[in-house]
Design a protein around this motif. Structure first.
Motif, PDB file in Angstrom:
ATOM      1  N   ILE B 247       9.528  93.711 -48.630  1.00 64.46           N
ATOM      2  CA  ILE B 247       9.017  92.970 -47.471  1.00 64.46           C
ATOM      3  C   ILE B 247      10.162  92.221 -46.777  1.00 64.46           C
ATOM      4  O   ILE B 247      10.253  92.193 -45.550  1.00 64.46           O
ATOM      5  CB  ILE B 247       7.891  92.002 -47.903  1.00 64.46           C
ATOM      6  CG1 ILE B 247       6.681  92.820 -48.367  1.00 64.46           C
ATOM      7  CG2 ILE B 247       7.501  91.067 -46.756  1.00 64.46           C
ATOM      8  CD1 ILE B 247       5.555  92.005 -48.948  1.00 64.46           C
ATOM      9  N   CYS B 248      11.068  91.663 -47.595  1.00 61.41           N
ATOM     10  CA  CYS B 248      12.200  90.931 -47.031  1.00 61.41           C
ATOM     11  C   CYS B 248      13.014  91.815 -46.095  1.00 61.41           C
ATOM     12  O   CYS B 248      13.475  91.399 -45.041  1.00 61.41           O
ATOM     13  CB  CYS B 248      13.082  90.376 -48.144  1.00 61.41           C
ATOM     14  SG  CYS B 248      13.615  91.618 -49.328  1.00 61.41           S
ATOM     15  N   MET B 249      13.183  93.066 -46.513  1.00 65.74           N
ATOM     16  CA  MET B 249      13.966  94.006 -45.738  1.00 65.74           C
ATOM     17  C   MET B 249      13.290  94.329 -44.409  1.00 65.74           C
ATOM     18  O   MET B 249      13.951  94.499 -43.392  1.00 65.74           O
ATOM     19  CB  MET B 249      14.115  95.288 -46.554  1.00 65.74           C
ATOM     20  CG  MET B 249      15.545  95.739 -46.730  1.00 65.74           C
ATOM     21  SD  MET B 249      15.616  97.191 -47.760  1.00 65.74           S
ATOM     22  CE  MET B 249      16.673  98.210 -46.769  1.00 65.74           C
ATOM     23  N   GLU B 250      11.963  94.392 -44.459  1.00 62.86           N
ATOM     24  CA  GLU B 250      11.229  94.659 -43.219  1.00 62.86           C
ATOM     25  C   GLU B 250      11.379  93.510 -42.244  1.00 62.86           C
ATOM     26  O   GLU B 250      11.500  93.709 -41.038  1.00 62.86           O
ATOM     27  CB  GLU B 250       9.737  94.856 -43.513  1.00 62.86           C
ATOM     28  CG  GLU B 250       9.389  96.224 -44.055  1.00 62.86           C
ATOM     29  CD  GLU B 250       7.952  96.250 -44.587  1.00 62.86           C
ATOM     30  OE1 GLU B 250       7.098  95.505 -44.071  1.00 62.86           O
ATOM     31  OE2 GLU B 250       7.718  97.013 -45.561  1.00 62.86           O
ATOM     32  N   LYS B 251      11.353  92.284 -42.745  1.00 58.42           N
ATOM     33  CA  LYS B 251      11.296  91.119 -41.872  1.00 58.42           C
ATOM     34  C   LYS B 251      12.662  90.555 -41.500  1.00 58.42           C
ATOM     35  O   LYS B 251      12.767  89.745 -40.587  1.00 58.42           O
ATOM     36  CB  LYS B 251      10.472  89.991 -42.544  1.00 58.42           C
ATOM     37  CG  LYS B 251       9.070  90.398 -42.933  1.00 58.42           C
ATOM     38  CD  LYS B 251       8.168  90.578 -41.711  1.00 58.42           C
ATOM     39  CE  LYS B 251       6.750  90.943 -42.156  1.00 58.42           C
ATOM     40  NZ  LYS B 251       5.957  91.511 -41.059  1.00 58.42           N
ATOM     41  N   VAL B 300      14.173  83.521 -43.201  1.00 55.83           N
ATOM     42  CA  VAL B 300      12.954  84.316 -43.090  1.00 55.83           C
ATOM     43  C   VAL B 300      12.588  84.953 -44.432  1.00 55.83           C
ATOM     44  O   VAL B 300      11.442  84.906 -44.869  1.00 55.83           O
ATOM     45  CB  VAL B 300      13.110  85.411 -41.997  1.00 55.83           C
ATOM     46  CG1 VAL B 300      11.952  86.395 -42.052  1.00 55.83           C
ATOM     47  CG2 VAL B 300      13.199  84.769 -40.628  1.00 55.83           C
ATOM     48  N   CYS B 301      13.586  85.523 -45.095  1.00 58.61           N
ATOM     49  CA  CYS B 301      13.291  86.232 -46.337  1.00 58.61           C
ATOM     50  C   CYS B 301      12.631  85.303 -47.363  1.00 58.61           C
ATOM     51  O   CYS B 301      11.690  85.704 -48.062  1.00 58.61           O
ATOM     52  CB  CYS B 301      14.522  86.923 -46.896  1.00 58.61           C
ATOM     53  SG  CYS B 301      15.991  85.903 -47.004  1.00 58.61           S
ATOM     54  N   ALA B 302      13.135  84.056 -47.419  1.00 60.96           N
ATOM     55  CA  ALA B 302      12.552  83.116 -48.379  1.00 60.96           C
ATOM     56  C   ALA B 302      11.091  82.861 -48.040  1.00 60.96           C
ATOM     57  O   ALA B 302      10.246  82.701 -48.934  1.00 60.96           O
ATOM     58  CB  ALA B 302      13.338  81.811 -48.372  1.00 60.96           C
ATOM     59  N   LYS B 303      10.779  82.832 -46.733  1.00 61.59           N
ATOM     60  CA  LYS B 303       9.389  82.561 -46.319  1.00 61.59           C
ATOM     61  C   LYS B 303       8.461  83.729 -46.650  1.00 61.59           C
ATOM     62  O   LYS B 303       7.335  83.533 -47.079  1.00 61.59           O
ATOM     63  CB  LYS B 303       9.356  82.297 -44.806  1.00 61.59           C
ATOM     64  CG  LYS B 303       9.804  80.874 -44.467  1.00 61.59           C
ATOM     65  CD  LYS B 303       9.709  80.599 -42.980  1.00 61.59           C
ATOM     66  CE  LYS B 303      10.761  79.599 -42.549  1.00 61.59           C
ATOM     67  NZ  LYS B 303      11.662  80.111 -41.531  1.00 61.59           N
ATOM     68  N   VAL B 304       8.990  84.980 -46.446  1.00 61.58           N
ATOM     69  CA  VAL B 304       8.085  86.117 -46.615  1.00 61.58           C
ATOM     70  C   VAL B 304       7.998  86.621 -48.055  1.00 61.58           C
ATOM     71  O   VAL B 304       7.055  87.322 -48.404  1.00 61.58           O
ATOM     72  CB  VAL B 304       8.472  87.305 -45.702  1.00 61.58           C
ATOM     73  CG1 VAL B 304       8.385  86.900 -44.238  1.00 61.58           C
ATOM     74  CG2 VAL B 304       9.846  87.840 -46.056  1.00 61.58           C
ATOM     75  N   CYS B 305       8.980  86.257 -48.889  1.00 60.65           N
ATOM     76  CA  CYS B 305       9.007  86.825 -50.245  1.00 60.65           C
ATOM     77  C   CYS B 305       7.776  86.388 -51.016  1.00 60.65           C
ATOM     78  O   CYS B 305       7.551  85.198 -51.217  1.00 60.65           O
ATOM     79  CB  CYS B 305      10.264  86.386 -50.985  1.00 60.65           C
ATOM     80  SG  CYS B 305      10.291  87.019 -52.671  1.00 60.65           S
ATOM     81  N   PRO B 306       6.978  87.355 -51.468  1.00 59.10           N
ATOM     82  CA  PRO B 306       5.750  86.969 -52.171  1.00 59.10           C
ATOM     83  C   PRO B 306       6.017  86.385 -53.558  1.00 59.10           C
ATOM     84  O   PRO B 306       5.178  85.662 -54.084  1.00 59.10           O
ATOM     85  CB  PRO B 306       4.977  88.282 -52.265  1.00 59.10           C
ATOM     86  CG  PRO B 306       5.968  89.372 -52.043  1.00 59.10           C
ATOM     87  CD  PRO B 306       7.118  88.806 -51.296  1.00 59.10           C
ATOM     88  N   SER B 307       7.180  86.687 -54.140  1.00 61.01           N
ATOM     89  CA  SER B 307       7.410  86.167 -55.490  1.00 61.01           C
ATOM     90  C   SER B 307       8.378  84.981 -55.485  1.00 61.01           C
ATOM     91  O   SER B 307       8.732  84.472 -56.540  1.00 61.01           O
ATOM     92  CB  SER B 307       7.934  87.286 -56.397  1.00 61.01           C
ATOM     93  OG  SER B 307       8.957  87.992 -55.756  1.00 61.01           O
ATOM     94  N   GLY B 308       8.788  84.549 -54.300  1.00 58.02           N
ATOM     95  CA  GLY B 308       9.632  83.345 -54.188  1.00 58.02           C
ATOM     96  C   GLY B 308      10.959  83.465 -54.901  1.00 58.02           C
ATOM     97  O   GLY B 308      11.401  82.555 -55.591  1.00 58.02           O
ATOM     98  N   CYS B 309      11.586  84.629 -54.763  1.00 60.26           N
ATOM     99  CA  CYS B 309      12.799  84.821 -55.562  1.00 60.26           C
ATOM    100  C   CYS B 309      14.086  84.561 -54.797  1.00 60.26           C
ATOM    101  O   CYS B 309      15.168  84.693 -55.358  1.00 60.26           O
ATOM    102  CB  CYS B 309      12.802  86.222 -56.172  1.00 60.26           C
ATOM    103  SG  CYS B 309      12.711  87.521 -54.958  1.00 60.26           S
ATOM    104  N   ILE B 310      13.996  84.190 -53.514  1.00 61.70           N
ATOM    105  CA  ILE B 310      15.229  83.978 -52.743  1.00 61.70           C
ATOM    106  C   ILE B 310      15.843  82.630 -53.101  1.00 61.70           C
ATOM    107  O   ILE B 310      15.149  81.606 -53.164  1.00 61.70           O
ATOM    108  CB  ILE B 310      14.945  84.025 -51.225  1.00 61.70           C
ATOM    109  CG1 ILE B 310      14.141  85.266 -50.854  1.00 61.70           C
ATOM    110  CG2 ILE B 310      16.254  83.922 -50.443  1.00 61.70           C
ATOM    111  CD1 ILE B 310      14.870  86.575 -50.982  1.00 61.70           C
ATOM    112  N   ASN B 311      17.158  82.642 -53.354  1.00 62.82           N
ATOM    113  CA  ASN B 311      17.866  81.407 -53.705  1.00 62.82           C
ATOM    114  C   ASN B 311      19.207  81.409 -52.992  1.00 62.82           C
ATOM    115  O   ASN B 311      20.160  82.047 -53.433  1.00 62.82           O
ATOM    116  CB  ASN B 311      18.060  81.348 -55.227  1.00 62.82           C
ATOM    117  CG  ASN B 311      18.947  80.185 -55.645  1.00 62.82           C
ATOM    118  OD1 ASN B 311      19.289  79.326 -54.829  1.00 62.82           O
ATOM    119  ND2 ASN B 311      19.323  80.160 -56.919  1.00 62.82           N
TER     120      ASN B 311
END
Lengths: 154, 652, 319
Positions: B247-251, B300-311
């Protein structure tokens, strides 16, 4: 008869096992023609070479000494040639005070794959020694054994 | 010591330019020599039996063999003398082949030099002492560096053999160059279909730990007990949480990141998973293109990531792994072909590399498997393939043949016809090197069934002509000039050592050649070993290789590791330094210079002394040349042994 | 000497904590001093510091390891102490160093040369400028400046570089600047056979007594010197000039990066062989290639025990 009188001079090589001895082997496998003067002593690492071996060889009558190891940063033992470089540099600069031309000694780096480079090194070092001619020799236990001959030559 | 001397003819290799009988006769006059002879092939079974018989008959205490380089047969002959009951170190070799007979034809000078070398060997032998190995425990884990097909093969073979495997891959997915290929020659089967399952096996194998997007920071230790520091580069994504949903890649709004996996054909997003079959299928952020990391804006990626893995705060992490053996499978990179001004030096968008073409042919590539010109997206009609770009070319410092380009060019010509039946392919080649099972037949098919025009000659110039490229070259068979109006030019760019190969070699303490390819232990007999015990080679890091050869070498390296680990203990090399306690004054100079930390301070009756830890000592001898009083002596290369050689050569 | 009484008081104060204090006292004739081992208060009275205090007493320190030792040092001697500390051959806590401002010591061979012989010296009066020597019913005056050892006329470290107690006013150390290697450079101008012949001629006198080694404060191998060892067997025991010269090279190389040019080797030589030149040459190289001087910093790593990946001052041969 250690060397062929008249055609060869006495040249001793100290080569590290991993790079330069391999490089000399590679040169042999490639049939790269070389002068026959050089005699090679195999040591594990250029760091094993006590510079005093070089002086010992000179005083025992060598006309030239060649040392070769792995290229810096490529030592099989990671640091040996770095120590060697300092020690060999020191002895190279020291030889003149003893009455030997500094060109009688050289150290260099040849890797196991550089057969051609080894051929060039041996050929040009041998040429260099032949240009200098025989090194001064200690001819007997007393100084006069040598000095009388030296004076006669002059 | 009663010494036996055996002077080898090596067939005619030595005998042709050295009078071996004269060498043996001269050797008989040397002090200590009780027996000397010349033999046809000393390393052959009758040759070795002769040594054994002579030791017994003449009660010899040591043996000198004058033959080839000790790097070739020292081990062979050590075993021979051992069979006759001597200690293996009461043996010396005089190298009268590589260092004498092969480098000059002057028989008199060669014979004389051989005599000198034999004298030197006998003198050294007189100072040799029996040495005995010690046993030490080993860590039966293996590190595989590089996750290309060779590394994957080695890892799976080791893991299936019951070993724990640590695999370190520098990019964020394994698969290497093979994962980028569309099809493989000569079977034209789908590359990712055959590699994919093996990649999954790596991910799922209980014995394999995979560190992707990681590099080797430091290597310490020795065979059986290496300690590896691995740098896990910051991905800015917590891989324990990432599910690879994409999803991150899409957004992601930064859609202009260089697509390394697709060789720069097309662009990707700043946060990306290189390709759908990636292993591990985890996203990573390319910090150079991420606006959050470069400018602090986005997220954006942090917002859309469903598993909250962006750091975004993630740092490089260092992990230490202990292993007993290392397989190096770092592969190759493509030569930088932009040095060729005649091919446009990179200025023409429609001149691309073979690997870029593979991505274009691939259904999972940026063009979805459609062949399109990068400049305008049109389907090309005339396609020119140029071989030997950065291979067999001394002028660019690449005199070697990459070996697999002839084949992949033939494959690409065939695939081109499959994709675009109306197209016409031309191949400019120097020679066709199709040695391999079904290889020549395959290139024939490209020519005969697929109507590819093979032109033997080099291209002298490419220049733009309207929206086409005019390719001018020579046809050396016809003796004529050739000009082709090409829509697309594909360069068969040669392989060179992977970027950073030499740096890694320095950490591994293995040798590499002028081009950065790793040196095998012996070009014929030790193709996967290196000069460092416990470090093995697999795949193109040792020299350019196609897939079957890489896989074969991966398996060979694994077999070596499994063989090494078939014992619970290894025997240490007894050529280590030993301290003469009474001579040691405890100044610690040896401790300071030992590259391995193998010498420690001990106390003896209140006095400081040095002590060598035998299993850590690697036998370099730096300590010996450092110690002024000669208290620490490297066994088999002691001062007296080397001095005896010097004295033998220089007798005033 | 004005500071002498101050020094005696110093030593006397610390003596109860020490096993021995080493200094100098009068010797067999008025022209010589000898090392003096002070164990009791009354020994201190005999302490004499003068231009005759030639011996580098640091030579004794490694042999006294484990004992609490006090040592009186000239500037040059103190650099040997620094080297011994650097090489872990003595423990700083066990050594108490007494420094004083040294104005130079004499070279006995120069005096001998000036007087012809020094067999019957009756008295020797010394001032800053002159030595007044009574011998064979004659009184002769020698200029002090001319009788000083060579190392003193170009001394850069008159004050101890390391000391626990310092008696008198410091003269001021010049440090590593302006090092004079004129003698070496002049010698190097000779032709190759001249240089070769020179050493053969000089070393021919050598009686292989190894006084040069025994006096050297950094010849710490002592009973295990390479000169007399058979494992390693560097030298034969024959009376030949080759081995004599080789020993001097061994000595010089083993001192590379360690020698402080205290000159004890040459001073101790009973047949006046100029063996210091070997060490001076080595030091000149060490200075030029590595910008290093031994005997200044006990924490320094000497150049031959370290390396740089890229050496600024080493240009390798191109083939």
């Amino acid at each position: 008869m250690p060397v062929l009188e008249g055609t060869e001079l006495r040249i001793v090589g100290f080569l590290c096992n991993w790079c330069s001895y391999g490089g000399a082997d590679t040169a042999g496998v490639g049939r790269f023609k070389q002068p026959t003067d050089l005699r090679i002593i195999r040591v594990p690492c250029s760091g094993r070479i006590d510079p005093l071996f070089i002086v010992k060889a000179m005083m025992n009558g060598a006309d030239g000494v060649l040392v070769s190891g792995c290229h810096p940063r490529d030592c099989h033992y990671s640091e040996g040639n770095f120590y060697a470089r300092r020690r060999l540099e020191i002895i190279e600069k020291f030889l003149p005070i003893l009455g030997y031309e500094p060109e009688r000694f050289a150290y260099t780096w040849v890797s196991a794959s550089e057969g051609q480079r080894w051929q060039e090194v041996v050929t040009s070092f041998t040429d260099q020694i032949h240009k200098l001619g025989p090194a001064p020799k200690i001819l007997g236990p007393q100084a006069s054994d040598t000095l009388s001959v030296m004076e006669a030559a002059l | 010591m009663k010494i036996g001397v055996f002077v080898c003819h090596c067939g005619s290799n030595i005998e042709a330019t050295v009078d071996t009988a004269a060498v043996a006769a001269a050797a008989r006059q040397f002090p200590g020599v009780a027996f000397a002879t010349d033999t046809m092939y000393t390393c052959s079974e009758p040759g070795q039996d002769e040594i054994v018989a002579a030791i017994k008959e003449h009660n010899l205490g040591g043996v000198v063999v004058a033959s080839c380089t000790p790097r070739m047969h020292e081990q062979t002959f050590r075993r021979t003398v051992e069979r006759a009951g001597l200690n293996r170190y009461l043996f010396e070799m005089a190298n009268i082949r590589e260092h004498v007979s092969w480098i000059g034809k002057d028989r008199e000078a060669n014979t004389n030099k051989s005599i000198d070398l034999v004298r030197m060997a006998t003198e050294k032998l007189t100072h040799n002492r029996p040495l005995y190995s010690k046993k030490f425990d080993i860590n039966k884990r293996v590190l595989v560096i590089g996750g290309g097909v060779a590394g994957i093969q080695a890892a799976l073979d080791c893991a299936d053999g019951g070993l724990e495997v640590v695999m370190v891959e520098k990019t964020s997915t394994i698969g290497g160059k093979m994962a980028k290929l569309d099809k493989t020659f000569p079977t034209v089967d789908c590359s990712s279909c055959i590699l994919g399952p093996r990649m999954v096996d790596v991910a799922q194998h209980p014995n394999i730990t995979l560190y992707a997007y990681s590099e080797i920071e430091e290597i310490n230790g020795y065979v059986g007990n290496f300690e590896i520091k691995v740098k896990k580069k910051a991905t800015y994504v917590d891989w324990d949480l990432c599910t690879g949903c994409g999803i991150c890649m899409e957004k992601c709004p930064s859609k202009k990141a260089t697509d390394f996996f697709n060789e720069g054909i097309g662009k990707t997003t700043a946060i990306n998973i290189p390709f759908p079959q990636a292993i591990p299928k985890k996203a990573k952020i390319d910090p150079a293109f991420c606006t959050k990391l470069t400018k602090g804006k986005c997220g954006v990626c942090a917002k859309v990531c469903p598993s909250g893995c962006i750091n975004y705060e993630m740092q490089d992490e260092f992990i230490t792994e202990k292993v007993g053996a290392i397989v190096t499978a770092t592969g190759f990179d493509l030569f930088d072909w932009s040095v060729y001004g005649e091919y446009g030096g990179g200025r023409y968008p429609d001149v691309i590399t073979g690997l870029q073409y593979e991505r274009m042919l691939s259904a999972s590539g940026p063009t979805g498997g459609h062949i399109k010109r990068p400049s305008d997206g049109k389907e090309p009609k005339n396609i020119v393939f140029i071989q030997c770009v950065g291979s067999r070319d001394k002028s660019v410092g690449r005199p070697y043949c990459t070996g697999f380009c002839c084949m992949y060019t033939a494959k690409q010509a065939i695939l081109t016809k499959d994709h675009l039946p109306e197209s016409q392919s031309y191949v400019f080649y120097m020679d066709i090197r199709a040695i391999g099972k079904l290889y020549d037949e395959f290139t024939r098919r490209a020519m005969e069934e697929y109507d590819t025009k093979y032109i033997r000659g080099r291209v002298s110039m490419i220049y733009p002509k309207g929206d086409k490229l005019l390719v001018r070259g020579a046809d050396t068979l016809m003796g004529s000039q050739v000009e082709v109006d090409a829509d697309l030019v594909v360069l068969a760019v040669g392989a060179e050592a992977a970027a950073g190969a030499s740096k890694l070699a320095e950490k591994l303490r293995i040798s590499y050649d002028t081009y950065g390819f790793y040196m095998e232990g012996h070009p014929k007999l030790k193709p996967v070993e290196t000069n460092t015990a416990g470090v093995y080679l697999a795949g193109a890091c040792q020299g350019p290789k196609d897939i079957p050869s890489s896989v074969a070498q991966g398996s060979a390296a694994a077999a070596k590791v499994l063989g090494l680990f078939s014992k619970d203990q290894l025997e240490s090399d007894p050529q280590v330094s030993i301290v003469d306690i009474k001579r040691c004054i405890g100044c610690g100079k040896c401790i300071k210079t030992c590259p391995y930390g193998a010498i420690k301070e001990t106390e003896l009756r209140g006095m400081v002394k040095a002590d060598v830890i035998e299993t850590i000592c690697q036998g370099c001898g730096i300590c010996t040349s450092t110690c002024p009083q000669g208290a620490v002596q490297l066994q088999h290369f002691t001062d007296n042994q080397i001095l005896s050689e010097v004295n033998a050569l220089c007798q005033f | 000497m004005k500071f002498q009484e101050e020094l005696k008081k110093c030593i006397s104060d610390v003596m109860p904590e020490l096993d021995v204090v080493i200094g100098w006292c009068a010797s067999f004739d008025p022209l010589h001093a000898t090392p003096h081992f002070m164990r009791r208060k009354e020994d201190i009275d005999k302490l004499e510091i003068s231009p005759l205090s030639v011996h580098n007493l640091a030579t004794y320190l490694p042999g006294l390891r484990g004992k609490k030792v006090g040592i009186v040092v000239k500037g040059c001697d103190s650099r040997s102490v620094v080297e011994l500390l650097q090489e872990n051959l003595i423990d700083r806590k066990d050594v108490t160093i007494f420094g004083f401002p040294c104005t130079g010591v004499v070279d006995q061979s120069k005096i001998k040369k000036a007087l012809g012989h020094t067999g019957n010296v009756e008295s020797c009066e010394m001032s800053d400028t002159a030595l007044v020597i009574k011998m064979d019913d004659k009184t002769q005056t020698l200029a002090m400046a001319e009788m000083l050892a060579d190392k003193c006329s170009s001394c850069r470290y008159p004050d101890a570089v390391i000391s626990d107690y310092f008696a008198g006013e410091k003269i001021g150390n010049k440090g590593e600047k302006d090092v004079d290697y004129a003698a070496v450079e002049a010698f190097e101008k000779l032709s190759v056979p001249e240089r070769f012949g020179y050493w053969l001629k000089e070393l021919d006198r050598c009686i292989r007594c190894y006084a040069c080694r025994n006096a050297c404060p950094l010849c710490v191998c002592r009973d295990h010197c390479a000169a007399e060892s058979r494992d390693p067997h560097w030298l034969s025991q024959e009376n030949n000039v080759r081995d004599k010269l080789m020993f001097q090279v061994i000595h010089a190389y083993h001192l590379a990066g360690r020698c402080t040019e205290c000159g004890e080797c040459q001073r101790a030589c009973p047949v006046d062989i100029p063996v210091l030149m070997f060490k001076q040459k080595m030091n000149q190289e060490i200075r030029e290639i590595f910008q290093y001087e031994a005997g200044v910093d006990p924490e320094a790593t000497p150049p031959l025990l370290s390396f740089k990946m890229e050496e600024e001052n080493i240009t390798e041969k191109v083939w």
